[in-house]
Enzyme design. Structure first.
Site: not given
Ligand code: MRU
Length: 342
Positions: A53, A200, A241, A252
């Site tokens: 973000a 990630q 986010d 996520k």
């Protein structure tokens, strides 16, 4: 803490060339893409060359600047800036930091356009983009010290996704806390959710922890519940986010399941984010737009097809964790606790 010069997600050269570290191919390859025009920045955000973000916001600000950099007249600057804001705003919907950064760029432009000559105005916008990046670095450090205060002597922490240098351009938010906890001496093990499908965790968080010399183990996302139930996790920390006014958090995909497991087992589930991730205009999580991404990202693993040829996938990029599952929300300003009032 090691310097992040080895893998800074953005590099701005003296020549004003802007390079973005291609996070899609990390850690196997370290390659920078040169972003020369607005479309390059839109592509980099949408296709997740850059992600996380706060970083999305910073990169969008540089994209806005690049869009007007070669404009001849003030009229052209205005036209290009409007187009830049429109296009960049449509690149990814969930992280509020993107819109926050673009609003700051636009506000600066509107305030200065009648006061400054074109070249000075451009320099000003460049400086504002740099300023956003610099502030993020400072905010990360403050989040980390608040986080260390919260977690104190904890030895094992679980995290989801990547919230480190690659996601913020500083030391990171949730991962910044982990880095500082390790530096202070208590932390012995980090469990890293691999974070399907973009990985990630397995690729980026593991890469950062390895660079920092912090002990970690990658787990499949569905292992988190088992470890938490077995008492192997002292605390969970993740990023965000977008945080709604009531403390609901978009993060996520997979975060919600970890929060449920943590609550069920009386383990602290903590969200770390800069104040700019709080969207006070949104009452609760139901108003947050959740990005849906291409089904190919689920049906393939990298370049390798894993599902039958005729398979389809439903791919939400984020989920909403309701505030009652969250023990604390840690920003650069303070440690917020329930009921959340920002
Ligand atoms: O799709 P991504 O990789 O941009 O999603 C990233 C996350 O969900 C992070 O947890 C969040 O942006 C916080 S980054 C400090």
């Amino acid at each position: 803490m090691k310097s992040m010069d080895g893998y800074s997600p953005i590099i701005v050269k003296d020549s004003d060339d802007i390079l973005l570290l291609d996070q899609r191919i990390l850690p196997q390859k370290k390659e920078y893409l040169k972003a020369v025009d607005l479309d390059d920045f839109v592509y980099a955000i949408r296709e997740m060359v850059v992600r996380g973000a706060p970083l999305i916001g910073i990169v969008a600000a540089f994209g806005y600047y690049v869009a007007i950099r070669d404009a001849g007249s003030k009229k052209e600057i205005k036209i290009r800036a409007r187009k830049a804001k429109e296009k960049l705003s449509r690149s990814r919907p969930t992280a509020v930091n993107l819109f926050y950064a673009l609003d700051i760029m636009e506000k600066t432009l509107n305030e200065k356009i009648d006061i400054l000559p074109s070249e000075k105005l451009k320099k000003k916008l460049r400086a504002v983009a740099f300023g956003l990046w610099e502030s993020q670095k400072e905010e990360d450090l403050a989040i980390a010290s608040n986080g260390v205060e919260f977690f104190k002597d904890k030895e094992t922490i679980l995290t989801h996704c990547n919230t480190g240098s690659l996601a913020t351009g500083g030391i990171g938010t949730a991962l910044g806390i982990i880095k500082m906890l390790f530096k202070k001496g208590s932390l012995k093990m980090v469990y890293v959710d691999e974070t399907r499908p973009y990985l990630q965790g397995a690729r980026l968080t593991a890469f950062e922890l390895s660079n920092e010399g912090i002990p970690y183990k990658i787990i499949t996302d569905n292992t988190a519940g088992l470890l938490i139930a077995k008492g192997m996790v002292d605390g969970v920390v993740v990023g965000a986010d977008r945080i709604a006014a009531n403390g609901d958090v978009a993060n996520k995909i997979g975060t919600y399941m970890v929060a449920l497991a943590a609550k069920q087992n009386n383990v602290d589930f903590v969200v770390a984010a800069p104040e700019s991730t709080i969207d006070r205009d949104i009452k609760d999580g139901s108003e947050i737009v959740i990005e849906q991404r291409s089904e190919d990202e689920v049906l393939n693993c990298g370049k390798c097809r894993i599902a039958p040829g005729d398979a389809h996938a439903l791919h939400y990029g984020f989920d909403i964790t309701p505030s009652y599952l969250i023990s604390a929300i840690i920003t650069q300003k303070k440690i917020y606790r329930q009921p959340y009032e920002f």
